[in-house]
Design an enzyme around this catalytic site. Structure first.
Site, PDB file in Angstrom:
ATOM      1  N   GLU A 245      -1.686  -8.703 -25.616  1.00  0.00           N
ATOM      2  CA  GLU A 245      -0.256  -8.487 -25.343  1.00  0.00           C
ATOM      3  C   GLU A 245      -0.194  -7.522 -24.169  1.00  0.00           C
ATOM      4  O   GLU A 245      -0.380  -6.315 -24.336  1.00  0.00           O
ATOM      5  CB  GLU A 245       0.434  -7.875 -26.574  1.00  0.00           C
ATOM      6  CG  GLU A 245       0.414  -8.752 -27.819  1.00  0.00           C
ATOM      7  CD  GLU A 245       1.440  -9.882 -27.772  1.00  0.00           C
ATOM      8  OE1 GLU A 245       2.278  -9.901 -26.854  1.00  0.00           O
ATOM      9  OE2 GLU A 245       1.378 -10.756 -28.652  1.00  0.00           O
ATOM     10  N   CYS A 279       7.346  -3.057 -22.240  1.00  0.00           N
ATOM     11  CA  CYS A 279       6.683  -4.156 -21.522  1.00  0.00           C
ATOM     12  C   CYS A 279       7.669  -5.204 -21.039  1.00  0.00           C
ATOM     13  O   CYS A 279       7.396  -5.917 -20.088  1.00  0.00           O
ATOM     14  CB  CYS A 279       5.634  -4.790 -22.427  1.00  0.00           C
ATOM     15  SG  CYS A 279       6.273  -5.164 -24.059  1.00  0.00           S
TER      16      CYS A 279
HETATM   17  P1  NAP Z   1      -3.446   1.063 -21.482  1.00  0.00           P
HETATM   18  O1  NAP Z   1      -3.720   2.171 -20.556  1.00  0.00           O
HETATM   19  O2  NAP Z   1      -3.960  -0.277 -21.144  1.00  0.00           O
HETATM   20  O3  NAP Z   1      -4.023   1.526 -22.919  1.00  0.00           O
HETATM   21  C1  NAP Z   1      -3.850   0.744 -24.072  1.00  0.00           C
HETATM   22  C2  NAP Z   1      -4.922   1.090 -25.077  1.00  0.00           C
HETATM   23  O4  NAP Z   1      -6.190   0.668 -24.577  1.00  0.00           O
HETATM   24  C3  NAP Z   1      -5.049   2.584 -25.358  1.00  0.00           C
HETATM   25  O5  NAP Z   1      -5.316   2.768 -26.723  1.00  0.00           O
HETATM   26  C4  NAP Z   1      -6.255   2.954 -24.514  1.00  0.00           C
HETATM   27  O6  NAP Z   1      -6.923   4.118 -24.950  1.00  0.00           O
HETATM   28  C5  NAP Z   1      -7.121   1.727 -24.737  1.00  0.00           C
HETATM   29  N1  NAP Z   1      -8.230   1.584 -23.791  1.00  0.00           N
HETATM   30  C6  NAP Z   1      -8.380   2.136 -22.564  1.00  0.00           C
HETATM   31  N2  NAP Z   1      -9.562   1.752 -22.024  1.00  0.00           N
HETATM   32  C7  NAP Z   1     -10.171   0.948 -22.931  1.00  0.00           C
HETATM   33  C8  NAP Z   1     -11.410   0.237 -22.957  1.00  0.00           C
HETATM   34  N3  NAP Z   1     -12.261   0.249 -21.937  1.00  0.00           N
HETATM   35  N4  NAP Z   1     -11.717  -0.475 -24.057  1.00  0.00           N
HETATM   36  C9  NAP Z   1     -10.861  -0.535 -25.098  1.00  0.00           C
HETATM   37  N5  NAP Z   1      -9.671   0.129 -25.131  1.00  0.00           N
HETATM   38  C10 NAP Z   1      -9.336   0.842 -24.050  1.00  0.00           C
HETATM   39  O7  NAP Z   1      -1.871   0.892 -21.727  1.00  0.00           O
HETATM   40  P2  NAP Z   1      -0.771   1.996 -21.997  1.00  0.00           P
HETATM   41  O8  NAP Z   1      -0.558   2.792 -20.757  1.00  0.00           O
HETATM   42  O9  NAP Z   1      -1.067   2.715 -23.272  1.00  0.00           O
HETATM   43  O10 NAP Z   1       0.485   1.062 -22.291  1.00  0.00           O
HETATM   44  C11 NAP Z   1       1.272   0.528 -21.273  1.00  0.00           C
HETATM   45  C12 NAP Z   1       0.919  -0.927 -20.992  1.00  0.00           C
HETATM   46  O11 NAP Z   1       1.004  -1.676 -22.191  1.00  0.00           O
HETATM   47  C13 NAP Z   1       1.892  -1.580 -20.035  1.00  0.00           C
HETATM   48  O12 NAP Z   1       1.203  -2.409 -19.153  1.00  0.00           O
HETATM   49  C14 NAP Z   1       2.779  -2.380 -20.952  1.00  0.00           C
HETATM   50  O13 NAP Z   1       3.439  -3.464 -20.337  1.00  0.00           O
HETATM   51  C15 NAP Z   1       1.808  -2.838 -21.978  1.00  0.00           C
HETATM   52  N6  NAP Z   1       2.484  -3.220 -23.215  1.00  0.00           N
HETATM   53  C16 NAP Z   1       2.539  -4.540 -23.560  1.00  0.00           C
HETATM   54  C17 NAP Z   1       3.229  -4.929 -24.707  1.00  0.00           C
HETATM   55  C18 NAP Z   1       3.315  -6.367 -25.140  1.00  0.00           C
HETATM   56  O14 NAP Z   1       3.681  -6.614 -26.280  1.00  0.00           O
HETATM   57  N7  NAP Z   1       2.988  -7.334 -24.292  1.00  0.00           N
HETATM   58  C19 NAP Z   1       3.849  -3.959 -25.495  1.00  0.00           C
HETATM   59  C20 NAP Z   1       3.755  -2.631 -25.113  1.00  0.00           C
HETATM   60  C21 NAP Z   1       3.074  -2.268 -23.979  1.00  0.00           C
HETATM   61  P3  NAP Z   1      -6.643   5.529 -24.221  1.00  0.00           P
HETATM   62  O15 NAP Z   1      -5.224   5.836 -24.498  1.00  0.00           O
HETATM   63  O16 NAP Z   1      -7.606   6.407 -24.873  1.00  0.00           O
HETATM   64  O17 NAP Z   1      -6.906   5.320 -22.763  1.00  0.00           O
END
Ligand code: NAP
Length: 470
Positions: A245, A279
């Site tokens: 997602e 998102c």
């Molecule tokens: P993010 O930076 O991609 O982080 C998401 C999760 O992934 C966090 O728990 C992060 O941990 C973890 N992560 C980071 N590096 C990783 C790796 N190498 N392996 C596994 N996990 C890893 O996203 P965010 O800034 O939290 O959220 C914003 C993004 O989410 C936006 O792009 C938004 O559009 C998207 N989003 C999508 C939806 C949907 O339903 N489509 C809903 C909500 C948000 P850390 O925090 O420790 O880095």
């Protein structure tokens, strides 16, 4: 707070501070997990998977039903935690809790409905006589990795269906917002989830993410977050099921017959709630040239009313972004657009993590504020000449998560529904709409697979085909 792994609340010397983005105060600390902790969590989840799979559907229903009730009882505590760690205004924190209660309730219901089906093998020539049916079984261990922006409800969208389907879960919440997930874990244990069937591990994704998703004992990864991390996880996960997602730069098309007051209300709620960190936030407002000026005037008057400040203050409409670097980034993209010929109609300034609600007009689709995911409190308004051009502009994106159109013309509305490349299509609404029971997920680089408990249960189970040969 401590993390929950291996059936115990566990601390580590190395800690991560959880910061209130409005005033930079420390809300709490959580342990920084190591790769050894990942191993401990996976070992425990493997045995937890057996324990939860041994429960009947009705027993899993009872547990999740109780968890939903406990969550509802503690609404105010959870709303406050969400606001403190994430920065959304307290009314939005309460809304998130009520949605999370729904998500857990829907998941509880799904526990009772997991089934295979008869397969009419005799429908093929020469295959009569055998009896065929499918069995739907749990995947085993599910790794659930969640983002910061809905630290409770998006966790429930993973944990609820995974447990409903009889899997154990290793939850890795975002490092900025782990507290709601840890509090939810307390509730799940209180409601009766077997100890090994839930693990909540805290720590940086960049250090514990790879060993978690790469492990072959983890049979399913469900991830919500950014496109780039999603792609990395897909590559690291190897041969296992994944649900992705990811992000978007959602378009909202405004046609000349639209009710402008309704469009303005929808733009405000779709573009600026949670400081635009959703998102499916309305980002690209593709506005017909006949109503362009009227829409901008009406929108500006409303956006000027969005006051910023302490998200715990009930009179404040918009809180901070999750980090000051994000406000700085958003401001940089706005300034870049203005330098390239766009104009700021309202807002445009920031202080710390608080960025003003901003309207940028005369945006060219190739400006970064339009063609990349902004994830912040600004909308980019662009002129269009008609439905064909508007749809072309809407589709001019690598993303495809949600899109909206305002029109009274049924033909335009249906053309939009058929031709816009998006997982969710909203007619006479902004793109930021999600009922927790609906199938929800993106096309193109916005991801793959669906959430919404009924659909997530399908993604978190395997189908076995059984043939009885008499
Ligand atoms: P993010 O930076 O991609 O982080 C998401 C999760 O992934 C966090 O728990 C992060 O941990 C973890 N992560 C980071 N590096 C990783 C790796 N190498 N392996 C596994 N996990 C890893 O996203 P965010 O800034 O939290 O959220 C914003 C993004 O989410 C936006 O792009 C938004 O559009 C998207 N989003 C999508 C939806 C949907 O339903 N489509 C809903 C909500 C948000 P850390 O925090 O420790 O880095």
């Amino acid at each position: 707070m401590h993390m929950y792994i291996g059936g115990e609340w566990t601390d580590r010397e190395d800690k991560i501070s959880v910061i209130n983005p409005f005033n930079n105060s420390i809300v709490d600390t959580v342990p920084s997990a190591t790769t050894d902790d990942v191993e401990l969590a996976i070992n425990s989840a493997v045995s937890g998977a057996k324990d939860i799979a041994a429960l009947s559907g009705y027993e899993r229903y009872q547990i999740l039903r109780k968890a939903a009730d406990l969550l509802e009882e503690r609404t105010e505590d959870f709303a406050r935690i969400i606001t403190l760690e994430e920065g959304k205004v307290i009314s939005e924190g309460r809304l998130e809790v009520s949605r999370a209660v729904q998500t857990m309730t829907l998941s509880a219901e799904e526990s009772k409905r997991i089934h295979g089906e008869m397969v009419p093998l005799d429908g093929a020539p020469g295959w009569s006589g055998q009896l065929g049916f499918t069995l739907r079984v749990p995947c085993g261990v599910v790794a659930a990795i969640s983002p910061f922006n809905f630290p409770l409800n998006l966790v429930c969208h993973k944990v609820g269906p995974a447990l409903a389907a009889g899997n154990s879960v290793i939850l890795k919440p975002a490092t900025d917002t782990p507290l709601s997930a840890l509090k939810l874990t307390e509730i799940l244990l209180e409601a009766g989830v077997p100890t090994g069937a839930i693990q909540c591990i805290t720590g940086s994704g960049s250090s514990i993410g790879d060993p978690l998703v790469a492990d072959s004992r983890v049979r399913k990864v469900t991830f919500t977050g950014s496109r780039d991390i999603g792609e990395r996880i897909c590559k690291t996960a190897g041969l296992k099921k994944v649900t992705m997602e990811l992000g978007s730069n959602a378009p909202l098309i405004v046609m000349p017959d639209a009710d402008i007051d309704k469009v303005v209300k929808a733009t405000v709620s779709s573009g600026f709630s949670n400081a635009g960190q959703v998102c499916i936030s309305a980002q690209r407002i593709i506005t017909h040239e006949k109503v362009y000026g009227d829409y901008l005037d009406a929108l500006s008057s409303e956006v000027e009313l969005i006051n910023t400040g302490d998200p715990l203050d009930e009179s404040v409409k918009m809180g901070p972004m999750v980090r000051s670097q994000d406000a700085e980034r958003v401001n940089g993209w706005i300034k870049e657009a203005v330098n390239a010929g766009a104009r700021t109609v309202v807002g445009g300034e920031y202080s710390g993590a608080v960025h003003q609600a901003t309207v940028v007009a005369d945006v060219n689709p190739d400006m970064r504020i339009s063609c990349e995911e902004l994830f912040g409190p600004a909308v980019a308004v662009t002129r269009s000449a008609g439905i064909d051009e508007a749809i072309k502009m809407a589709n001019d994106s690598n993303y495809g998560l949600s899109a909206g159109i305002f029109t009274q013309d049924i033909d335009w509305a249906m053309k939009f529904a058929r031709e816009v490349e998006s997982g969710n299509l909203m007619i006479n609404s902004g793109p930021q709409y999600r009922a927790d029971l609906m199938p929800y997920g993106g096309l193109k680089e916005s991801g793959m697979g669906k959430e919404g408990p009924r659909y997530a249960v399908e993604e978190m189970t395997e189908l076995k085909m059984v043939v009885y040969h008499p």
